[in-house]
Motif scaffolding. Structure first.
Motif, mmCIF file in Angstrom:
data_model
loop_
_atom_site.group_PDB
_atom_site.id
_atom_site.type_symbol
_atom_site.label_atom_id
_atom_site.label_comp_id
_atom_site.label_asym_id
_atom_site.label_seq_id
_atom_site.Cartn_x
_atom_site.Cartn_y
_atom_site.Cartn_z
ATOM 1 N N LEU A 186 65.410 -68.142 -9.247
ATOM 2 C CA LEU A 186 65.111 -68.016 -7.826
ATOM 3 C C LEU A 186 63.796 -68.768 -7.656
ATOM 4 O O LEU A 186 62.775 -68.388 -8.228
ATOM 5 N N ASP A 187 63.864 -69.878 -6.916
ATOM 6 C CA ASP A 187 62.666 -70.716 -6.703
ATOM 7 C C ASP A 187 61.856 -70.165 -5.551
ATOM 8 O O ASP A 187 62.348 -70.090 -4.427
ATOM 9 N N ILE A 188 60.627 -69.808 -5.838
ATOM 10 C CA ILE A 188 59.750 -69.295 -4.775
ATOM 11 C C ILE A 188 58.692 -70.356 -4.498
ATOM 12 O O ILE A 188 58.076 -70.870 -5.441
ATOM 13 N N LEU A 196 71.112 -76.381 -9.764
ATOM 14 C CA LEU A 196 71.432 -75.797 -8.448
ATOM 15 C C LEU A 196 70.831 -76.670 -7.341
ATOM 16 O O LEU A 196 71.439 -76.840 -6.275
ATOM 17 N N ASN A 197 69.655 -77.259 -7.602
ATOM 18 C CA ASN A 197 69.084 -78.203 -6.627
ATOM 19 C C ASN A 197 69.984 -79.436 -6.490
ATOM 20 O O ASN A 197 70.243 -79.915 -5.382
ATOM 21 N N VAL A 198 70.443 -79.942 -7.634
ATOM 22 C CA VAL A 198 71.322 -81.123 -7.612
ATOM 23 C C VAL A 198 72.561 -80.812 -6.759
ATOM 24 O O VAL A 198 72.974 -81.610 -5.915
ATOM 25 N N THR A 246 68.077 -63.113 -14.300
ATOM 26 C CA THR A 246 67.724 -64.482 -13.895
ATOM 27 C C THR A 246 66.217 -64.534 -13.611
ATOM 28 O O THR A 246 65.647 -63.595 -13.065
ATOM 29 N N ARG A 247 65.598 -65.640 -13.985
ATOM 30 C CA ARG A 247 64.137 -65.775 -13.835
ATOM 31 C C ARG A 247 63.731 -66.173 -12.401
ATOM 32 O O ARG A 247 64.586 -66.538 -11.586
ATOM 33 N N ARG A 248 62.424 -66.120 -12.160
ATOM 34 C CA ARG A 248 61.859 -66.703 -10.935
ATOM 35 C C ARG A 248 60.974 -67.874 -11.346
ATOM 36 O O ARG A 248 60.317 -67.820 -12.390
ATOM 37 N N THR A 249 60.984 -68.914 -10.554
ATOM 38 C CA THR A 249 60.039 -70.012 -10.783
ATOM 39 C C THR A 249 59.230 -70.130 -9.494
ATOM 40 O O THR A 249 59.793 -70.037 -8.399
ATOM 41 N N THR A 250 57.932 -70.306 -9.639
ATOM 42 C CA THR A 250 57.057 -70.288 -8.464
ATOM 43 C C THR A 250 56.304 -71.608 -8.338
ATOM 44 O O THR A 250 55.667 -72.047 -9.299
ATOM 45 N N GLY A 265 68.035 -79.077 -16.938
ATOM 46 C CA GLY A 265 66.949 -78.110 -17.045
ATOM 47 C C GLY A 265 66.728 -77.541 -18.431
ATOM 48 O O GLY A 265 67.346 -77.955 -19.415
ATOM 49 N N SER A 266 65.838 -76.547 -18.471
ATOM 50 C CA SER A 266 65.444 -75.935 -19.743
ATOM 51 C C SER A 266 66.527 -74.976 -20.223
ATOM 52 O O SER A 266 67.428 -74.601 -19.468
ATOM 53 N N LEU A 267 66.399 -74.573 -21.505
ATOM 54 C CA LEU A 267 67.337 -73.600 -22.076
ATOM 55 C C LEU A 267 66.693 -72.224 -22.053
ATOM 56 O O LEU A 267 65.529 -72.078 -22.421
ATOM 57 N N GLY A 302 63.166 -85.089 -8.708
ATOM 58 C CA GLY A 302 63.985 -85.620 -9.810
ATOM 59 C C GLY A 302 65.432 -85.144 -9.695
ATOM 60 O O GLY A 302 66.377 -85.879 -10.035
ATOM 61 N N ASP A 303 65.628 -83.921 -9.199
ATOM 62 C CA ASP A 303 66.987 -83.380 -9.051
ATOM 63 C C ASP A 303 67.742 -84.152 -7.965
ATOM 64 O O ASP A 303 68.949 -84.396 -8.078
ATOM 65 N N SER A 304 67.026 -84.531 -6.911
ATOM 66 C CA SER A 304 67.672 -85.322 -5.858
ATOM 67 C C SER A 304 68.048 -86.699 -6.387
ATOM 68 O O SER A 304 69.089 -87.250 -6.015
HETATM 69 O O1 LIG Z 1 62.203 -74.762 -16.258
HETATM 70 P P1 LIG Z 1 63.111 -75.927 -15.949
HETATM 71 O O2 LIG Z 1 64.547 -75.541 -16.075
HETATM 72 O O3 LIG Z 1 62.775 -77.153 -16.718
HETATM 73 O O4 LIG Z 1 62.826 -76.337 -14.457
HETATM 74 C C1 LIG Z 1 63.015 -75.420 -13.420
HETATM 75 C C2 LIG Z 1 62.465 -75.963 -12.156
HETATM 76 O O5 LIG Z 1 61.049 -76.056 -12.188
HETATM 77 O O6 LIG Z 1 62.958 -77.240 -11.894
HETATM 78 C C3 LIG Z 1 63.279 -77.394 -10.529
HETATM 79 C C4 LIG Z 1 62.646 -78.631 -10.014
HETATM 80 O O7 LIG Z 1 63.130 -79.727 -10.714
HETATM 81 C C5 LIG Z 1 62.873 -76.111 -9.860
HETATM 82 O O8 LIG Z 1 63.784 -75.788 -8.867
HETATM 83 C C6 LIG Z 1 62.977 -75.143 -10.983
HETATM 84 O O9 LIG Z 1 62.481 -73.952 -10.797
#
Ligand SMILES: O=P(O)(O)OC[C@@]1(O)O[C@H](CO)[C@@H](O)[C@@H]1O
Length: 309
Positions: A11-13, A40-42, A88-92, A138-140, A248-250
């Motif tokens: 969940l992107d905050i 999910l952004n892609v 599921t994690r949160r990313t801020t 993305g990351s694992l 980068g996702d776009s």
């Molecule tokens: O931790 P990861 O998987 O490398 O990256 C996750 C992330 O930072 O990447 C996206 C932006 O590219 C964000 O939506 C997301 O939270």
């Protein structure tokens, strides 16, 4: 149908603050919450471009439910996330309004058991049956083996599905050796992979390591692509200012849509660069400013030649 894989969904905050100061207390002027993690952004960008997308990866806990509720309200995106017992994690992302800089805080994600990883691989194999391309992004999360992407690349290749890989570190190194059709590292990830800070040399080196095509995202300098058909550099018309999270996702969405639409490489790259810049102009990760995209598209400069690879 395009498939995107986000093993470490989030969940992107996004927080906006007047000025970010270490050790300070901050009043947040605006908060947005979106399904995140790169795949999910892609998917969201692909859907806005008119493609049907299935998303998979892992989901769990209360945060996972919020992500899935929001995905259910996203037209063109089909949820095939696999449940896990962890959350599921949160990313801020914290946007500093004074400088325009963004600071990112990414949680590690749920610990995935070997039974959950096996269930995912089975779901992935069956989803590949109905798609024209797949992106692994993305990351694992903890518990998923470091060679996971290498295995998923091989499975896609065996199924005859073109595969794009966007990750970093050891998962990228192993994934590249499994011969994906496209890898999209940023400049730092490419330098870490190849040991070279010269993007042209590094993209060619990454091809020798196994990737059929390497598209390096170079921030304000655009995209550099080393492909079997040639080498091209696509540059945005001007530096754009805003929140770069998801840019980068776009670019990945632009490359994938161009692949399934069989666009020539210069057109794919122009689309990817314009989408990427238009994402910086949108306030939240994984969204883009449509009007800016259309305006920028015609002004991306693509140089290179079709025989240089
Ligand atoms: O931790 P990861 O998987 O490398 O990256 C996750 C992330 O930072 O990447 C996206 C932006 O590219 C964000 O939506 C997301 O939270």
């Amino acid at each position: 149908m395009i498939l995107t894989v986000t093993l470490n969904a989030a969940l992107d905050i996004t927080y906006r603050v007047r000025e970010l100061r270490p050790h300070g207390t901050h009043r947040v002027s605006e908060v947005t919450e979106r399904p995140g993690g790169k795949g999910l952004n892609v998917a969201r960008v692909l859907a806005v471009l008119g493609h049907e997308v299935t998303v998979t990866g892992f989901t769990g806990g209360a945060t996972g439910r919020v992500v899935q509720e929001q995905l259910a309200g996203t037209p063109g995106v089909l949820d095939a996330l696999v449940p896990v017992s962890g959350a599921t994690r949160r990313t801020t992302a914290v946007v500093d309004e004074l400088t325009g800089d963004t600071t990112q805080l990414n949680e590690p994600g749920p610990t995935v058991t070997s039974a959950e990883w096996s269930a995912f691989q089975e779901a992935y194999r069956s989803l590949l049956g109905g798609v024209s391309a797949v992106a692994l992004c993305g990351s694992l999360p903890p518990g998923v083996p470091v060679g996971a992407y290498a295995g998923l690349v091989r499975t896609a290749r065996a199924a005859g599905v073109p595969v794009l890989l966007d990750t970093s570190g050891e998962p990228l190194r192993r994934g590249v050796a499994a011969r994906p059709d496209i890898v999209k590292p940023n400049a730092d990830e490419l330098a870490e992979l190849t040991g070279s800070h010269d993007p042209l040399r590094a993209t060619q080196d990454a091809r020798r390591r196994g990737a059929r095509t390497v598209v390096a995202s170079l921030g304000a300098r655009g995209l550099l692509a080393a492909t079997p058909e040639g080498t091209w550099h696509a540059t945005p018309p001007a530096r754009v200012h805003g929140n770069p999270t998801g840019a980068g996702d776009s670019a990945v969405a632009g490359l994938l849509s161009g692949l399934v639409e069989r666009l020539p490489w210069p057109d794919r790259l122009a689309r990817a660069v314009a989408l990427s810049a238009a994402t910086v102009l949108a306030p939240a990760a994984g969204e883009f400013d449509r009007a800016a995209y259309e305006e920028l598209l015609g002004r991306v400069a693509v140089t290179g030649d079709a025989t240089a690879a």
